[in-house]
Design an enzyme around this catalytic site. Structure first.
Site, mmCIF file in Angstrom:
data_model
loop_
_atom_site.group_PDB
_atom_site.id
_atom_site.type_symbol
_atom_site.label_atom_id
_atom_site.label_comp_id
_atom_site.label_asym_id
_atom_site.label_seq_id
_atom_site.Cartn_x
_atom_site.Cartn_y
_atom_site.Cartn_z
ATOM 1 N N ASP A 1 8.818 -4.339 -2.690
ATOM 2 C CA ASP A 1 8.948 -3.460 -1.532
ATOM 3 C C ASP A 1 9.228 -4.361 -0.325
ATOM 4 O O ASP A 1 8.325 -4.985 0.233
ATOM 5 C CB ASP A 1 7.648 -2.665 -1.362
ATOM 6 C CG ASP A 1 7.647 -1.812 -0.093
ATOM 7 O OD1 ASP A 1 8.500 -2.033 0.782
ATOM 8 O OD2 ASP A 1 6.757 -0.943 0.032
ATOM 9 N N PHE B 1 0.855 -1.250 1.380
ATOM 10 C CA PHE B 1 1.303 -0.016 2.038
ATOM 11 C C PHE B 1 2.702 0.303 1.537
ATOM 12 O O PHE B 1 3.632 -0.487 1.725
ATOM 13 C CB PHE B 1 1.322 -0.170 3.564
ATOM 14 C CG PHE B 1 1.689 1.122 4.255
ATOM 15 C CD1 PHE B 1 0.738 2.108 4.475
ATOM 16 C CD2 PHE B 1 2.994 1.383 4.634
ATOM 17 C CE1 PHE B 1 1.076 3.312 5.083
ATOM 18 C CE2 PHE B 1 3.350 2.580 5.245
ATOM 19 C CZ PHE B 1 2.387 3.546 5.472
ATOM 20 N N LYS C 1 13.467 0.432 7.195
ATOM 21 C CA LYS C 1 13.278 -0.146 8.522
ATOM 22 C C LYS C 1 14.529 -0.858 9.048
ATOM 23 O O LYS C 1 15.459 -0.220 9.518
ATOM 24 C CB LYS C 1 12.068 -1.089 8.506
ATOM 25 C CG LYS C 1 10.749 -0.363 8.314
ATOM 26 C CD LYS C 1 9.575 -1.294 8.492
ATOM 27 C CE LYS C 1 8.250 -0.620 8.217
ATOM 28 N NZ LYS C 1 7.711 0.150 9.334
#
Ligand SMILES: Cc1ncc(COP(=O)(O)O)c(C=O)c1O
Length: 387
Positions: free
Chosen positions: A217, A132, A246
């Site tokens: 990532d 993702f 985040k």
């Protein structure tokens, strides 16, 4: 809750009919005064929990001084945070943006530019099934999430997908057209599936040997989530390009594209964004990084992780469920029967927020500051919900 109040909010996800009004540490409260123990924390975003004093202080003092002078100018928190990220990651250049997807979009652009310059126009990126990487068109195209496959065709071309932890498949997928390999150290949204340590080391070696870049990532795994500042530190490697989001902002929109000196090839005008690197968000990022870097902070994360994993393992064993996966405070529990979404819904009704990324998996991503008592409380709330 007055349903009218939400009439005009675009329905892009299913939300329960409650209105959240306040957060403190590991707890959220809705407008009716009901409290929820929050083991999702804005999707692994609020790494210091809700309303951490260091963030509140950074927000108020920086807002009073300077919020946004535009990305056309340097500002002090931007420069400080770039230094903190570069020095701690061992990489060199940092571009700030507002979301994980935007950081990954930047990484995709950066390697395409690098491929044009250094690899004969190579542009393909090898990514993994289940990955993702975000919800822009390019990052959805890079993702390996099955639900994305039929959406928003045609996809952005140039992504080749292989199974995670299959080195032979990866080696076979790298061709003259390939410019980079892009991976999450732990596939979080897919349901907490770690890239094996040996695999990650071998991918690093393979990318170097074949002359392609390695993008990690770490939007979900970075900034202490796995018990070290960056997930790649567990295996003693360093990517050429790192993306963070985040936890970097601890709850405010802040993300970063981080590149080694050799990979950093954007020229003026290639990349930008009105809000990128604004003083308010980067001041919060500095406060978060300084807090996570305090002596003992990450050791406490590892300690709480071991406690949570052990308690979850014992609960699973007593109910006939499966293994605990993950690292640090990004953990999953495999359910051997029942529907995880129904468990999460039941838990929510009892005042516990957990996530069900798959029908057979519960995911736990509490604040990095969560206490053993809160872990105990979470298990007390969860146990009656398990099938
Ligand atoms: C590994 C990973 N990459 C990228 C993203 C996208 O980040 P954002 O939602 O901030 O765009 C996420 C979000 O869940 C993620 O977990």
């Amino acid at each position: 809750m007055t349903t009218n109040a939400t009439t005009h909010v675009m329905k892009v996800t299913q939300r329960p009919a409650v209105m959240m009004v306040e957060g403190r540490g590991s707890w959220l409260r809705d407008e009716d005064g009901k409290r929820y123990l929050d083991f999702v924390q804005g999707w692994a975003v609020n790494c210091l929990g809700h309303a951490h004093p260091a963030m509140l202080e950074a927000l108020s003092s920086q807002a009073a001084r300077l919020i946004n002078c535009s990305p056309s100018y340097y500002n002090v928190p931007m420069a400080r945070l770039a230094t903190l990220v570069a020095e701690s990651s061992g990489l060199h250049d940092v571009f700030f943006c507002n979301s994980g997807a935007e950081a990954n979009e930047g990484a995709i652009k950066l390697v395409r530019k690098w491929g044009g310059r250094h690899r004969g126009g190579a542009y393909e990126i090898v990514t993994t099934h289940g990955a993702f990487h975000g919800r822009t068109l390019a990052t959805m195209s890079a993702s390996g999430k099955p639900a994305f496959e039929p959406l928003f065709e045609p996809k952005v071309p140039g992504f080749v997908k292989v199974p995670l932890n299959d080195l032979d498949a990866l080696a076979a997928a790298i061709t003259d057209r390939t410019v980079a390999v892009m991976l999450e150290p732990i596939q979080g949204e897919a349901g907490v599936f770690p890239a094996h340590d040996d695999y990650l080391r071998a991918v690093r070696d393979l990318a170097r040997a074949r002359g392609v870049l390695l993008i990690l990532d770490e939007i979900q795994t970075g900034v202490g989530r796995t018990g070290l500042l960056y997930g790649f530190e567990h295996v003693g490697i360093r990517p050429d390009i790192l993306t963070l989001g985040k936890g970097l902002g601890g709850g405010v929109p802040l993300a970063a594209l981080v590149a080694s000196k050799a990979a950093s090839c954007f020229e003026a005008g290639d990349q930008g964004g009105t809000f990128g690197g604004n003083a308010l968000m980067t001041a919060v990022g500095c406060a978060v990084m300084q807090t996570v870097n305090q002596p003992g902070f990450l050791a406490a994360v590892r300690d709480t992780s071991a406690y949570l994993a052990q308690r979850l393992g014992a609960l699973a064993a007593s109910h006939g469920h499966g293994a605990v996966r993950g690292r640090g405070l990004l953990l999953a529990l495999a359910l051997t029967r029942g529907d995880a979404a129904a468990v999460a819904e039941h838990a929510f009704d009892r005042g516990l927020i957990v996530n069900a990324p798959r029908p057979d998996t519960l995911r736990f991503m509490p604040a990095l500051t969560v206490t053993h008592d809160e872990v105990d409380e979470m298990l007390k709330l969860l146990e009656p919900c398990l099938p």
